[in-house]
Design a protein around this motif. Sequence first.
Motif, PDB file in Angstrom:
ATOM      1  N   ILE A  60      42.948  45.844  48.432  1.00  0.00           N
ATOM      2  CA  ILE A  60      43.750  47.273  47.343  1.00  0.00           C
ATOM      3  C   ILE A  60      44.689  47.603  48.878  1.00  0.00           C
ATOM      4  O   ILE A  60      46.073  48.236  48.301  1.00  0.00           O
ATOM      5  CB  ILE A  60      42.404  48.620  47.766  1.00  0.00           C
ATOM      6  N   GLY A  61      44.664  47.446  50.377  1.00  0.00           N
ATOM      7  CA  GLY A  61      45.468  47.684  51.325  1.00  0.00           C
ATOM      8  C   GLY A  61      46.934  46.803  50.664  1.00  0.00           C
ATOM      9  O   GLY A  61      48.203  47.583  50.888  1.00  0.00           O
ATOM     10  N   LYS A  62      46.569  45.880  50.546  1.00  0.00           N
ATOM     11  CA  LYS A  62      47.606  44.793  50.443  1.00  0.00           C
ATOM     12  C   LYS A  62      48.586  45.152  49.218  1.00  0.00           C
ATOM     13  O   LYS A  62      50.195  45.023  49.193  1.00  0.00           O
ATOM     14  CB  LYS A  62      46.855  43.446  50.191  1.00  0.00           C
TER      15      LYS A  62
ATOM     16  N   GLU B 187      35.916  57.543  30.868  1.00  0.00           N
ATOM     17  CA  GLU B 187      35.141  56.946  30.189  1.00  0.00           C
ATOM     18  C   GLU B 187      35.022  54.655  30.955  1.00  0.00           C
ATOM     19  O   GLU B 187      34.179  54.943  31.524  1.00  0.00           O
ATOM     20  CB  GLU B 187      35.200  56.448  28.906  1.00  0.00           C
ATOM     21  N   ILE B 188      36.972  55.123  30.775  1.00  0.00           N
ATOM     22  CA  ILE B 188      36.741  53.117  31.432  1.00  0.00           C
ATOM     23  C   ILE B 188      38.017  53.279  31.879  1.00  0.00           C
ATOM     24  O   ILE B 188      39.480  53.328  31.826  1.00  0.00           O
ATOM     25  CB  ILE B 188      36.638  51.958  29.480  1.00  0.00           C
ATOM     26  N   PHE B 189      38.099  51.947  33.010  1.00  0.00           N
ATOM     27  CA  PHE B 189      38.592  51.565  33.851  1.00  0.00           C
ATOM     28  C   PHE B 189      39.947  50.375  33.329  1.00  0.00           C
ATOM     29  O   PHE B 189      39.109  49.421  33.134  1.00  0.00           O
ATOM     30  CB  PHE B 189      38.125  51.783  35.056  1.00  0.00           C
ATOM     31  N   VAL B 190      40.907  50.623  33.689  1.00  0.00           N
ATOM     32  CA  VAL B 190      41.130  49.345  32.417  1.00  0.00           C
ATOM     33  C   VAL B 190      42.657  48.233  33.157  1.00  0.00           C
ATOM     34  O   VAL B 190      43.242  49.642  33.065  1.00  0.00           O
ATOM     35  CB  VAL B 190      42.263  50.145  30.948  1.00  0.00           C
ATOM     36  N   VAL B 191      42.423  47.330  33.169  1.00  0.00           N
ATOM     37  CA  VAL B 191      43.238  46.971  33.974  1.00  0.00           C
ATOM     38  C   VAL B 191      44.030  46.171  32.367  1.00  0.00           C
ATOM     39  O   VAL B 191      43.939  45.318  31.545  1.00  0.00           O
ATOM     40  CB  VAL B 191      43.050  45.305  34.656  1.00  0.00           C
ATOM     41  N   ARG B 192      45.545  45.406  32.154  1.00  0.00           N
ATOM     42  CA  ARG B 192      46.128  44.694  31.549  1.00  0.00           C
ATOM     43  C   ARG B 192      47.364  44.475  31.741  1.00  0.00           C
ATOM     44  O   ARG B 192      48.017  44.268  32.645  1.00  0.00           O
ATOM     45  CB  ARG B 192      46.625  46.022  29.941  1.00  0.00           C
ATOM     46  N   ASN B 193      46.845  42.707  31.514  1.00  0.00           N
ATOM     47  CA  ASN B 193      48.418  41.649  31.902  1.00  0.00           C
ATOM     48  C   ASN B 193      48.064  41.111  31.066  1.00  0.00           C
ATOM     49  O   ASN B 193      47.271  40.878  29.606  1.00  0.00           O
ATOM     50  CB  ASN B 193      47.177  41.177  32.816  1.00  0.00           C
TER      51      ASN B 193
ATOM     52  N   HIS C 224      50.526  39.892  46.981  1.00  0.00           N
ATOM     53  CA  HIS C 224      49.607  41.172  45.894  1.00  0.00           C
ATOM     54  C   HIS C 224      49.337  40.647  45.462  1.00  0.00           C
ATOM     55  O   HIS C 224      49.300  39.451  44.466  1.00  0.00           O
ATOM     56  CB  HIS C 224      50.955  41.946  45.921  1.00  0.00           C
ATOM     57  N   HIS C 225      48.084  40.653  45.442  1.00  0.00           N
ATOM     58  CA  HIS C 225      47.012  40.672  43.948  1.00  0.00           C
ATOM     59  C   HIS C 225      46.368  41.279  43.330  1.00  0.00           C
ATOM     60  O   HIS C 225      45.286  42.550  43.341  1.00  0.00           O
ATOM     61  CB  HIS C 225      45.694  40.318  45.090  1.00  0.00           C
ATOM     62  N   GLY C 226      46.901  41.542  42.108  1.00  0.00           N
ATOM     63  CA  GLY C 226      46.584  43.104  41.039  1.00  0.00           C
ATOM     64  C   GLY C 226      45.832  43.159  40.722  1.00  0.00           C
ATOM     65  O   GLY C 226      45.182  43.823  40.751  1.00  0.00           O
ATOM     66  N   VAL C 227      44.970  41.996  40.280  1.00  0.00           N
ATOM     67  CA  VAL C 227      43.690  42.098  39.458  1.00  0.00           C
ATOM     68  C   VAL C 227      42.434  42.489  40.489  1.00  0.00           C
ATOM     69  O   VAL C 227      41.144  43.678  41.258  1.00  0.00           O
ATOM     70  CB  VAL C 227      43.899  41.116  38.798  1.00  0.00           C
ATOM     71  N   SER C 228      42.552  42.066  42.059  1.00  0.00           N
ATOM     72  CA  SER C 228      41.894  41.438  42.859  1.00  0.00           C
ATOM     73  C   SER C 228      41.854  42.971  43.407  1.00  0.00           C
ATOM     74  O   SER C 228      40.526  43.743  43.979  1.00  0.00           O
ATOM     75  CB  SER C 228      42.036  40.812  44.292  1.00  0.00           C
ATOM     76  N   ALA C 229      43.272  43.689  43.592  1.00  0.00           N
ATOM     77  CA  ALA C 229      43.036  44.965  44.271  1.00  0.00           C
ATOM     78  C   ALA C 229      42.105  45.806  42.977  1.00  0.00           C
ATOM     79  O   ALA C 229      41.603  46.964  43.552  1.00  0.00           O
ATOM     80  CB  ALA C 229      44.285  46.017  44.442  1.00  0.00           C
ATOM     81  N   ALA C 230      42.703  46.127  42.304  1.00  0.00           N
ATOM     82  CA  ALA C 230      42.022  46.751  40.729  1.00  0.00           C
ATOM     83  C   ALA C 230      40.431  46.799  40.835  1.00  0.00           C
ATOM     84  O   ALA C 230      39.493  47.164  40.729  1.00  0.00           O
ATOM     85  CB  ALA C 230      42.479  46.448  39.541  1.00  0.00           C
ATOM     86  N   LEU C 231      39.958  45.432  41.132  1.00  0.00           N
ATOM     87  CA  LEU C 231      38.441  45.049  41.145  1.00  0.00           C
ATOM     88  C   LEU C 231      37.777  45.744  42.237  1.00  0.00           C
ATOM     89  O   LEU C 231      36.668  45.871  41.675  1.00  0.00           O
ATOM     90  CB  LEU C 231      38.570  43.442  41.352  1.00  0.00           C
TER      91      LEU C 231
ATOM     92  N   CYS D 127      32.282  40.164  46.306  1.00  0.00           N
ATOM     93  CA  CYS D 127      31.100  41.753  45.739  1.00  0.00           C
ATOM     94  C   CYS D 127      30.389  41.891  44.650  1.00  0.00           C
ATOM     95  O   CYS D 127      29.661  42.084  44.015  1.00  0.00           O
ATOM     96  CB  CYS D 127      32.198  42.576  46.592  1.00  0.00           C
ATOM     97  N   VAL D 128      31.636  40.728  43.532  1.00  0.00           N
ATOM     98  CA  VAL D 128      31.109  40.739  42.230  1.00  0.00           C
ATOM     99  C   VAL D 128      29.994  40.009  41.843  1.00  0.00           C
ATOM    100  O   VAL D 128      28.386  40.531  41.264  1.00  0.00           O
ATOM    101  CB  VAL D 128      31.893  40.011  41.624  1.00  0.00           C
ATOM    102  N   ARG D 129      30.142  38.753  42.981  1.00  0.00           N
ATOM    103  CA  ARG D 129      28.421  38.006  42.994  1.00  0.00           C
ATOM    104  C   ARG D 129      27.567  38.918  43.302  1.00  0.00           C
ATOM    105  O   ARG D 129      25.653  38.566  42.992  1.00  0.00           O
ATOM    106  CB  ARG D 129      28.839  36.615  43.239  1.00  0.00           C
ATOM    107  N   GLU D 130      27.677  38.942  44.548  1.00  0.00           N
ATOM    108  CA  GLU D 130      26.218  40.093  45.092  1.00  0.00           C
ATOM    109  C   GLU D 130      25.796  40.971  44.558  1.00  0.00           C
ATOM    110  O   GLU D 130      24.608  41.324  44.119  1.00  0.00           O
ATOM    111  CB  GLU D 130      27.020  40.780  45.870  1.00  0.00           C
TER     112      GLU D 130
END
Lengths: 210, 217
Positions: free
Chosen positions: A125-127, B64-70, B84-91, B179-182
């Motif tokens: 998020i920071g990046k 109700e839903i948090f939405v990424v669209r690409n 810049h990792h857009g999806v990673s930031a959203a995740l 974090c997802v795996r865990e």
Amino acid sequence: MFPERLAKGYRSFIDGRFASERARYQELAGLGQKPSIMVMGCVDSRVSPEVIFDSAPGEILVARNVANLVPRYEPGGGQHGASAALEFAVRALRVEHIIVLGHALCGGIRAFAMETAPLSESDFIGKWMSQIAPAAEAIGPMGAEGEEAYLRKLEFASVELSLQNLMTFPFVRAAVEKGELKLHGAYFGVASGKLLVRDEVTGAFEPVEG
Amino acid sequence: MSHRPSPELDRLLEGYARFRGTGWSANRERWATLKDGQQPGVMVIACSDSRVDPAQIFDVNPGEIFVVRNVAAMVPPFETTPGHHGVSAALEFAVQVLQVQEIVVMGHGMCGGCKAALTRELHGTEPGKGGFIADWIALLDDAREEVVAHHGMEGRTAERAMEQAGVRASLANLRTFPCVREKERDGSLNLRGAFFAISDGVLHLLDEDTGQFAPAS
């Protein structure tokens, strides 16, 4: 188990919207999509562009990321989700409008402004949000206006920055200069439900009728 | 939204007026609670395609839903390279901050991005001429190999296989995030794959044991 809420909602979609728009869906499947508008929106659950614009299937192409950011044109080096969507919209679908839709109470903007501690070592998020540094610079530090007003100013400024970044893409700039594409800024006030639209002359965000 | 008249934008603003008239006023109480923050239980990763809005397909309410669209509903793998990792930031936002309990990856029929991944028609093009899309959908290269081996590169069977393989690839990539795996391991997060066929409106769900998609009941 598939989320029950979504399964229930899907049944209501099939009985409601899909039943009444079946012909439209079939046509859209047969002929393909031809939206004339692209919206760059935020992932926030409260700001679905299709809800705010009550749009029908096929009308708007939508990219959603944290804080509705358009990155600068950066050829080479890595996968750019927003740039790919933009290229698809402008080059393949030839949309005529791109709307950057910001919103109030944006968690991404807040995280940047409050210098929230990284959530993980990778600090995604920071990046990601560091991209709005030029917007923060443009409005200067938080003064006497208080946090809420400052965040709103930063939300507006980051829409402005995304509009500027759009113009760094040569194919966007060319289409804009030829008059084939128009760029717009808008802002949804989550608490008020009101849409503000950026005046292209003054740059101010003004309410629209509705 | 501009000083020049434009029928498309007029239509959008008419839609907004309808939203104000119905969507907003009828749900005023709901919106009043949403101003204090969002608490969606589900994150949906979907395609940018104008025909597949998850809020419409799942008929959900605001909040109700948090939405990424690409393009092509993709999740790149976990990587710590700069950039810049857009999806990673959203995740990160959905999983760590909002603590959603479910992540749904939803692919769809007639997906332009998946088709280009399959045919590689944009391979080698310059940025701005297809190069950004080509780089993005190169994420599907591994999945593509298998599809091509079984179904070739043309026709709806191959295309659908690619669209569904894309969902499986995104789910696999989601699981590369620690974090997802865990959270999936301790049962606080579920991942699901889905596929929306536009023409008949049928939603298909992925059975991860068999790897097959079947219509939702």
